[in-house]
Motif scaffolding. Sequence first.
Motif, PDB file in Angstrom:
ATOM      1  N   ILE A 111       2.077   4.373  14.589  1.00 43.12           N
ATOM      2  CA  ILE A 111       1.258   3.658  13.613  1.00 43.12           C
ATOM      3  C   ILE A 111       1.368   2.183  13.948  1.00 43.12           C
ATOM      4  CG2 ILE A 111       0.880   3.202  11.159  1.00 43.12           C
ATOM      5  CD1 ILE A 111       2.333   5.820  10.555  1.00 43.12           C
ATOM      6  N   GLN A 112       0.275   1.601  14.466  1.00 42.36           N
ATOM      7  CA  GLN A 112       0.355   0.241  14.976  1.00 42.36           C
ATOM      8  C   GLN A 112       0.528  -0.792  13.860  1.00 42.36           C
ATOM      9  OE1 GLN A 112      -3.184   1.278  17.621  1.00 42.36           O
ATOM     10  NE2 GLN A 112      -2.361  -0.512  18.620  1.00 42.36           N
ATOM     11  N   ALA A 113      -0.123  -0.564  12.733  1.00 42.98           N
ATOM     12  CA  ALA A 113       0.032  -1.471  11.598  1.00 42.98           C
ATOM     13  C   ALA A 113       1.252  -1.044  10.784  1.00 42.98           C
ATOM     14  CB  ALA A 113      -1.213  -1.449  10.724  1.00 42.98           C
ATOM     15  N   ASP A 114       1.812  -1.975  10.043  1.00 37.65           N
ATOM     16  CA  ASP A 114       2.973  -1.645   9.207  1.00 37.65           C
ATOM     17  C   ASP A 114       2.529  -1.166   7.827  1.00 37.65           C
ATOM     18  OD1 ASP A 114       5.066  -2.150  10.984  1.00 37.65           O
ATOM     19  OD2 ASP A 114       4.829  -4.305  10.721  1.00 37.65           O
ATOM     20  N   HIS A 115       1.553  -0.261   7.801  1.00 35.06           N
ATOM     21  CA  HIS A 115       1.007   0.230   6.532  1.00 35.06           C
ATOM     22  C   HIS A 115       1.279   1.731   6.397  1.00 35.06           C
ATOM     23  CE1 HIS A 115      -0.736  -3.639   6.236  1.00 35.06           C
ATOM     24  NE2 HIS A 115      -1.755  -3.426   7.038  1.00 35.06           N
ATOM     25  N   PRO A 116       2.091   2.133   5.426  1.00 32.91           N
ATOM     26  CA  PRO A 116       2.366   3.565   5.265  1.00 32.91           C
ATOM     27  C   PRO A 116       1.133   4.392   4.928  1.00 32.91           C
ATOM     28  CG  PRO A 116       3.312   2.266   3.458  1.00 32.91           C
ATOM     29  CD  PRO A 116       2.865   1.302   4.496  1.00 32.91           C
ATOM     30  N   SER A 117       0.073   3.774   4.408  1.00 31.51           N
ATOM     31  CA  SER A 117      -1.147   4.522   4.100  1.00 31.51           C
ATOM     32  C   SER A 117      -1.760   5.125   5.359  1.00 31.51           C
ATOM     33  CB  SER A 117      -2.173   3.624   3.404  1.00 31.51           C
ATOM     34  OG  SER A 117      -2.539   2.540   4.226  1.00 31.51           O
ATOM     35  N   ARG A 118      -1.396   4.593   6.546  1.00 36.11           N
ATOM     36  CA  ARG A 118      -1.928   5.141   7.794  1.00 36.11           C
ATOM     37  C   ARG A 118      -1.351   6.531   8.087  1.00 36.11           C
ATOM     38  NH1 ARG A 118      -4.499   0.938  10.691  1.00 36.11           N
ATOM     39  NH2 ARG A 118      -5.444  -0.282   9.020  1.00 36.11           N
ATOM     40  N   ILE A 119      -0.262   6.910   7.414  1.00 39.56           N
ATOM     41  CA  ILE A 119       0.246   8.278   7.551  1.00 39.56           C
ATOM     42  C   ILE A 119      -0.817   9.246   7.052  1.00 39.56           C
ATOM     43  CG2 ILE A 119       2.087   9.892   6.943  1.00 39.56           C
ATOM     44  CD1 ILE A 119       3.826   7.403   6.259  1.00 39.56           C
ATOM     45  N   ASP A 164       0.807  -1.219   0.000  1.00 40.24           N
ATOM     46  CA  ASP A 164       0.000   0.000   0.000  1.00 40.24           C
ATOM     47  C   ASP A 164       0.845   1.278   0.000  1.00 40.24           C
ATOM     48  OD1 ASP A 164       0.897   0.099   2.627  1.00 40.24           O
ATOM     49  OD2 ASP A 164      -1.032   0.819   3.385  1.00 40.24           O
ATOM     50  N   ALA A 165       2.156   1.163  -0.273  1.00 43.04           N
ATOM     51  CA  ALA A 165       3.003   2.352  -0.348  1.00 43.04           C
ATOM     52  C   ALA A 165       2.567   3.306  -1.466  1.00 43.04           C
ATOM     53  CB  ALA A 165       4.468   1.959  -0.515  1.00 43.04           C
ATOM     54  N   PRO A 166       2.250   2.804  -2.684  1.00 42.71           N
ATOM     55  CA  PRO A 166       1.761   3.729  -3.723  1.00 42.71           C
ATOM     56  C   PRO A 166       0.477   4.440  -3.310  1.00 42.71           C
ATOM     57  CG  PRO A 166       2.419   1.628  -4.697  1.00 42.71           C
ATOM     58  CD  PRO A 166       2.416   1.432  -3.220  1.00 42.71           C
ATOM     59  N   LEU A 167      -0.433   3.717  -2.636  1.00 43.09           N
ATOM     60  CA  LEU A 167      -1.672   4.334  -2.151  1.00 43.09           C
ATOM     61  C   LEU A 167      -1.364   5.409  -1.120  1.00 43.09           C
ATOM     62  CD1 LEU A 167      -4.779   4.434  -1.928  1.00 43.09           C
ATOM     63  CD2 LEU A 167      -4.613   2.625  -0.201  1.00 43.09           C
ATOM     64  N   ALA A 168      -0.379   5.144  -0.269  1.00 44.63           N
ATOM     65  CA  ALA A 168       0.003   6.123   0.750  1.00 44.63           C
ATOM     66  C   ALA A 168       0.457   7.426   0.101  1.00 44.63           C
ATOM     67  CB  ALA A 168       1.120   5.549   1.626  1.00 44.63           C
ATOM     68  N   VAL A 169       1.290   7.317  -0.922  1.00 43.84           N
ATOM     69  CA  VAL A 169       1.780   8.500  -1.631  1.00 43.84           C
ATOM     70  C   VAL A 169       0.623   9.264  -2.269  1.00 43.84           C
ATOM     71  CG1 VAL A 169       3.172   9.280  -3.591  1.00 43.84           C
ATOM     72  CG2 VAL A 169       4.065   7.529  -2.032  1.00 43.84           C
ATOM     73  N   GLN A 170      -0.264   8.544  -2.921  1.00 40.30           N
ATOM     74  CA  GLN A 170      -1.409   9.169  -3.589  1.00 40.30           C
ATOM     75  C   GLN A 170      -2.293   9.917  -2.584  1.00 40.30           C
ATOM     76  OE1 GLN A 170      -3.912   6.422  -5.772  1.00 40.30           O
ATOM     77  NE2 GLN A 170      -5.665   7.799  -5.641  1.00 40.30           N
ATOM     78  N   ARG A 171      -2.602   9.278  -1.465  1.00 43.26           N
ATOM     79  CA  ARG A 171      -3.508   9.885  -0.486  1.00 43.26           C
ATOM     80  C   ARG A 171      -2.868  11.086   0.205  1.00 43.26           C
ATOM     81  NH1 ARG A 171      -5.739   6.161   3.757  1.00 43.26           N
ATOM     82  NH2 ARG A 171      -6.972   8.018   4.163  1.00 43.26           N
ATOM     83  N   MET A 172      -1.571  11.012   0.468  1.00 43.83           N
ATOM     84  CA  MET A 172      -0.904  12.156   1.095  1.00 43.83           C
ATOM     85  C   MET A 172      -0.927  13.374   0.183  1.00 43.83           C
ATOM     86  SD  MET A 172       2.291  10.743   3.390  1.00 43.83           S
ATOM     87  CE  MET A 172       2.878   9.423   2.322  1.00 43.83           C
ATOM     88  N   ARG A 173      -0.721  13.151  -1.110  1.00 51.30           N
ATOM     89  CA  ARG A 173      -0.770  14.272  -2.059  1.00 51.30           C
ATOM     90  C   ARG A 173      -2.190  14.842  -2.129  1.00 51.30           C
ATOM     91  NH1 ARG A 173       4.073  14.911  -4.153  1.00 51.30           N
ATOM     92  NH2 ARG A 173       5.385  13.140  -4.737  1.00 51.30           N
TER      93      ARG A 173
END
Length: 669
Positions: free
Chosen positions: A595-603, A495-504
């Motif tokens: 961030i309890q889960a190892d998912h960057p999208s939680r940023i 979910d790293a690409p999703l994290a980048v998209q959502r942060m932008r």
Amino acid sequence: MKHTENNDKEEDFKPLEITSPRTAEAPGPSFDADGNAIYQPGAEDHAHAEEEAKASYLPTAISLALLLGGLLLDYLDTPWFVGYVRPVVYGIAYLLVGWRVVWHAIKSMRGSFFNEFFLMSMATLGAFYIGEYAEGVAVMLFYVIGEHFQEAAVLRSRRSIKALIDNRPDEVELVSEQGITTVKARTVQVGDVVQVKAGEKVALDGELLTDRSSFNTAALTGESKPDTKTKGETVLAGMINLDRVIELRVTSPYENSALSKILQMVEQAGSRKAKTQQFITKFAKVYTPIVFFLALGLIVVPYFVVEGYDFDQWLYRALIFLVISCPCALVISIPLGYFGGIGAASRNGLLFKGANFLDQMTQVDTVVMDKTGTLTEGVFKVQEVQTTLPDKAWFLSAVAALESKSTHPIAKAIVEEAGQAGQRMAVHGVEEISGHGLKGEVDGKQLLVGNGRLLEKYKVPYDAKLKEIVETIVLVAVDGAYAGYITIADKVKADAPLAVQRMRELGVKKLVMLSGDKDSIVQKVARELQLDEAYGGLLPQDKVSHVERLKAEGRTVAFVGDGINDAPVITLADVGMAMGALGSDAAIETADVVIQADHPSRIATAINIGKKTKQIVWQNITLAFAVKAIVLLLGAGGLATMWEAVFADVGVALLAILNAVRIQRMKFD
């Protein structure tokens, strides 16, 4: 404790203040100099506090029945409802709900008595003085009903958090030479072995001694997807064992488990106030005496300028003014809004260590991330196997057989890729050549497995273009001839690409990656994720320098990392974030958000929750000020009655409370 110029990280922990007179009767809370009840998370029995809150509903219900009955008798002009009967009935209705408020108004006089208790007491007792009994009761009754809503919202939020992360069993099955005995979890020592049956929740952190089992990790990560652990891996308190009876060797005492630390973080979270909360608290202390003296002026000044001055008429207007000006909606709904935001974050696998960090997340315009363990999985995986031999399976198995004699992470990745096949091969004469690789005999053939320097040492020619491969590469020679290569790389999280998209999408202007890994790999990951900047080959002090540079440019920086080497830069950032419940203790201790889960999208989820919380808080502030300003003017001009004042104060407070708890039901993914 952290030291920065851009937030309130130096503020000492203080209990969350909830202005509720009824909480004084519950075990635990105390009161400050202003008479405000100090609600201390974890310092009381939550179940008992809930029972106390429910018990207080009965007097409120009786008071409401008496008020409605009195209004009906007034409307019907009942002959016997006159004289002493009428004030007695309304007086009982008032005392049932108002005695605590009046008592706290009296107690607060030893400090700063200009608070909502004082205003409500003055207004309602004044209404009784001029004979407006029903209106006096109504003001106090609806104020108390508003407090009930606030109490219910706080208890619901605390109950949901507690149910989410702290329903560990108190007892465990201890395995010893004498057999299996049931003991208190707090008495178990590090190194003891405990047994956990299928379906049971793990009470203590430990190392898995059983071959494998699956666990529900929702209490720690917010994820319901089962996580399979194998022998030797860490199992944390709060996980639910799903498959079979397992045994764990305890690695942390009960009070130091990962779950205990997380619970402590949540319970301390309400104690750090956001700047908006701090402003409203200071504002109320100035605002309340001002409106009190304005109300006093509303009684006194007309005596000198109005013909036919009627004291009771102007006193009534002043009482309306006092009721309207009471800052209940602000001092209740704003901390409740932030507390709701912390609760919503917890349900989404995020732990904010204070309401101030919810505010700070809304200001973040630059997110700096570590690579390994944050954007990538931090686990080496075989990416490509190329060989000049006709049997590719034999090639991989033979390399794995030799690498099985090494403990290097790259060797483990190759062994894992080959599976059981490599274990069936005979291996002899293994020699480890430091900084180069391994030499040995596998199934009667001489193998060299390592880097280019190893093959050059034994004068085995190979294509020089292989040196241009970005990933870590393992070269292989069989019987003195080049036979192929295997590339190893860290895998980008799904979910790293999703994290980048959502942060932008949420307004983050710059995304930066800092890593100690070699720069060629870092740049490849950065291109894959379309990051703005990326720097590799960094030491911890280099990461600090990059963040200092970004802050010097006037940026509000959030840094996300998971390793002990990230602790200094996590401390430096405006908002420090630790990735994963399994991250290093140093990173988690220094972070502002975990961030309890190892998912960057939680940023991105953390940023979104911060924005939604602040939006709701400012909605409440705007609503309270707008309605109060309108009704204050009407009241001063004699165009508003006490009933309009009730709506302006208690009605707005109820609406603000309902708006504040709305965040707990929102979806942020």
